[in-house]
Design a protein around this motif. Structure first.
Motif, PDB file in Angstrom:
ATOM      1  N   GLY A 154     -93.257  26.352 -14.026  1.00 40.01           N
ATOM      2  CA  GLY A 154     -94.627  25.838 -13.993  1.00 40.01           C
ATOM      3  C   GLY A 154     -95.482  26.627 -13.016  1.00 40.01           C
ATOM      4  N   TRP A 155     -96.787  26.582 -13.262  1.00 46.97           N
ATOM      5  CA  TRP A 155     -97.727  27.356 -12.453  1.00 46.97           C
ATOM      6  C   TRP A 155     -97.950  26.770 -11.065  1.00 46.97           C
ATOM      7  N   SER A 156     -97.464  25.587 -10.799  1.00 48.05           N
ATOM      8  CA  SER A 156     -97.654  24.989  -9.471  1.00 48.05           C
ATOM      9  C   SER A 156     -96.393  25.083  -8.619  1.00 48.05           C
ATOM     10  N   SER A 157     -95.412  25.839  -9.061  1.00 46.24           N
ATOM     11  CA  SER A 157     -94.159  25.966  -8.315  1.00 46.24           C
ATOM     12  C   SER A 157     -94.333  26.849  -7.090  1.00 46.24           C
ATOM     13  N   VAL A 158     -93.810  26.386  -5.982  1.00 46.73           N
ATOM     14  CA  VAL A 158     -93.867  27.155  -4.742  1.00 46.73           C
ATOM     15  C   VAL A 158     -93.009  28.418  -4.854  1.00 46.73           C
ATOM     16  N   GLN A 159     -92.138  28.470  -5.831  1.00 45.74           N
ATOM     17  CA  GLN A 159     -91.300  29.651  -6.038  1.00 45.74           C
ATOM     18  C   GLN A 159     -92.087  30.840  -6.614  1.00 45.74           C
ATOM     19  N   LEU A 160     -93.349  30.616  -6.932  1.00 48.05           N
ATOM     20  CA  LEU A 160     -94.216  31.712  -7.360  1.00 48.05           C
ATOM     21  C   LEU A 160     -94.782  32.482  -6.162  1.00 48.05           C
ATOM     22  N   VAL A 161     -94.715  31.884  -4.988  1.00 51.49           N
ATOM     23  CA  VAL A 161     -95.325  32.475  -3.791  1.00 51.49           C
ATOM     24  C   VAL A 161     -94.835  33.897  -3.526  1.00 51.49           C
ATOM     25  N   PRO A 162     -93.510  34.167  -3.511  1.00 51.99           N
ATOM     26  CA  PRO A 162     -93.084  35.548  -3.246  1.00 51.99           C
ATOM     27  C   PRO A 162     -93.618  36.551  -4.263  1.00 51.99           C
ATOM     28  N   ILE A 163     -93.788  36.109  -5.503  1.00 51.96           N
ATOM     29  CA  ILE A 163     -94.317  37.028  -6.525  1.00 51.96           C
ATOM     30  C   ILE A 163     -95.801  37.284  -6.277  1.00 51.96           C
ATOM     31  N   TYR A 164     -96.548  36.244  -5.917  1.00 50.31           N
ATOM     32  CA  TYR A 164     -97.958  36.454  -5.585  1.00 50.31           C
ATOM     33  C   TYR A 164     -98.099  37.405  -4.395  1.00 50.31           C
ATOM     34  N   LEU A 165     -97.211  37.286  -3.431  1.00 52.74           N
ATOM     35  CA  LEU A 165     -97.263  38.177  -2.270  1.00 52.74           C
ATOM     36  C   LEU A 165     -96.945  39.616  -2.674  1.00 52.74           C
ATOM     37  N   LEU A 166     -96.006  39.771  -3.591  1.00 51.92           N
ATOM     38  CA  LEU A 166     -95.672  41.097  -4.108  1.00 51.92           C
ATOM     39  C   LEU A 166     -96.863  41.695  -4.862  1.00 51.92           C
ATOM     40  N   LEU A 167     -97.515  40.881  -5.665  1.00 52.50           N
ATOM     41  CA  LEU A 167     -98.714  41.329  -6.384  1.00 52.50           C
ATOM     42  C   LEU A 167     -99.833  41.708  -5.412  1.00 52.50           C
ATOM     43  N   SER A 170    -104.647  34.209  -1.955  1.00 54.45           N
ATOM     44  CA  SER A 170    -105.208  32.854  -2.015  1.00 54.45           C
ATOM     45  C   SER A 170    -104.330  31.933  -2.853  1.00 54.45           C
ATOM     46  N   GLU A 171    -103.830  32.446  -3.963  1.00 58.00           N
ATOM     47  CA  GLU A 171    -102.920  31.649  -4.805  1.00 58.00           C
ATOM     48  C   GLU A 171    -101.658  31.276  -4.032  1.00 58.00           C
ATOM     49  N   ALA A 172    -101.095  32.244  -3.324  1.00 53.60           N
ATOM     50  CA  ALA A 172     -99.886  31.987  -2.540  1.00 53.60           C
ATOM     51  C   ALA A 172    -100.158  30.942  -1.459  1.00 53.60           C
ATOM     52  N   GLU A 173    -101.266  31.110  -0.766  1.00 53.14           N
ATOM     53  CA  GLU A 173    -101.634  30.181   0.306  1.00 53.14           C
ATOM     54  C   GLU A 173    -101.864  28.774  -0.247  1.00 53.14           C
ATOM     55  N   TRP A 174    -102.509  28.680  -1.400  1.00 51.86           N
ATOM     56  CA  TRP A 174    -102.787  27.387  -2.025  1.00 51.86           C
ATOM     57  C   TRP A 174    -101.493  26.673  -2.413  1.00 51.86           C
ATOM     58  N   LEU A 175    -100.554  27.400  -2.989  1.00 57.48           N
ATOM     59  CA  LEU A 175     -99.282  26.787  -3.383  1.00 57.48           C
ATOM     60  C   LEU A 175     -98.533  26.247  -2.163  1.00 57.48           C
ATOM     61  N   SER A 221     -97.668  22.114  -1.126  1.00 53.19           N
ATOM     62  CA  SER A 221     -96.266  21.714  -1.047  1.00 53.19           C
ATOM     63  C   SER A 221     -95.925  21.301   0.380  1.00 53.19           C
ATOM     64  N   PRO A 222     -96.022  20.012   0.681  1.00 51.08           N
ATOM     65  CA  PRO A 222     -95.771  19.563   2.054  1.00 51.08           C
ATOM     66  C   PRO A 222     -94.349  19.847   2.538  1.00 51.08           C
ATOM     67  N   ALA A 223     -93.412  19.973   1.621  1.00 53.36           N
ATOM     68  CA  ALA A 223     -92.024  20.214   2.010  1.00 53.36           C
ATOM     69  C   ALA A 223     -91.713  21.702   2.149  1.00 53.36           C
ATOM     70  N   CYS A 224     -92.725  22.532   2.042  1.00 53.91           N
ATOM     71  CA  CYS A 224     -92.530  23.978   2.129  1.00 53.91           C
ATOM     72  C   CYS A 224     -92.009  24.347   3.521  1.00 53.91           C
ATOM     73  N   GLY A 225     -90.973  25.132   3.564  1.00 54.15           N
ATOM     74  CA  GLY A 225     -90.334  25.493   4.821  1.00 54.15           C
ATOM     75  C   GLY A 225     -91.108  26.516   5.632  1.00 54.15           C
ATOM     76  N   ALA A 226     -90.734  26.609   6.890  1.00 56.82           N
ATOM     77  CA  ALA A 226     -91.389  27.534   7.815  1.00 56.82           C
ATOM     78  C   ALA A 226     -91.185  28.989   7.389  1.00 56.82           C
ATOM     79  N   ALA A 227     -90.036  29.302   6.797  1.00 58.18           N
ATOM     80  CA  ALA A 227     -89.769  30.680   6.391  1.00 58.18           C
ATOM     81  C   ALA A 227     -90.769  31.147   5.339  1.00 58.18           C
ATOM     82  N   LEU A 228     -91.036  30.315   4.351  1.00 54.33           N
ATOM     83  CA  LEU A 228     -91.990  30.696   3.318  1.00 54.33           C
ATOM     84  C   LEU A 228     -93.408  30.751   3.873  1.00 54.33           C
TER      85      LEU A 228
END
Length: 157
Positions: A40-53, A71-76, A80-87
């Motif tokens: 899905g487009w709201s998955s936090v697992q898209l963040v590394p790909i947005y950063l790569l892009l 901006s997309e990476a930051e928004w995701l 996601s309140p449970a997003c870890g410090a590493a991400l």
């Protein structure tokens, strides 16, 4: 589908390491579409790909597109309140390097300092992840002719 995403990501990273940002973009976009179909487009697992892009777009000089990906990476991450410090740290890393590429050195230092805080809480004070951030910060201080601070950070690395 999952295997195709991993192959696309690996190809995009390889192109970036080789300094071929233009070639990295189609591979990273294929990875984004594939992972979004899976999760899905709201998955936090898209963040590394947005950063790569964003990194690839910055490498091509397309700062406007890189900003959109960041901006997309930051928004995701914010959604996601449970997003870890590493991400969260990796998002600040991307924002910091993007700001540095634009010549916004104070803004770059702000994001890299946030990355230090988050990476330290995720990996520990003496981790290699934190060491890399110090290196980028030292380079920025070097550009600002703040040699004492830069040398101190290089020593820390």
């Amino acid at each position: 589908q999952s295997s195709m995403v991993e192959v696309s990501l690996s190809s995009a990273r390889g192109f970036l390491r080789a300094g071929q940002a233009v070639q990295a973009l189609p591979a990273a976009l294929a990875a984004l579409r594939g992972r979004a179909r899976l999760l899905g487009w709201s998955s936090v697992q898209l963040v590394p790909i947005y950063l790569l892009l964003a990194e690839a777009s910055t490498g091509t000089g397309n700062f406007r597109q890189a900003s959109k990906y960041l901006s997309e990476a930051e928004w995701l991450v914010l959604q996601s309140p449970a997003c870890g410090a590493a991400l969260q740290a990796t998002v600040h890393h991307g924002l910091g390097l993007f700001s540095a590429a634009q010549g916004k050195l104070e803004q770059a230092l702000y994001h890299l300092a946030n990355e230090v805080y988050l990476a330290t809480s995720a990996f520990g004070v003496n981790s290699i992840e934190v060491s890399g951030v110090y290196f980028h910060m030292a380079n920025i201080f070097l550009l600002q002719n703040k040699m004492d601070v830069a040398n101190s950070l290089y020593t820390e690395v």
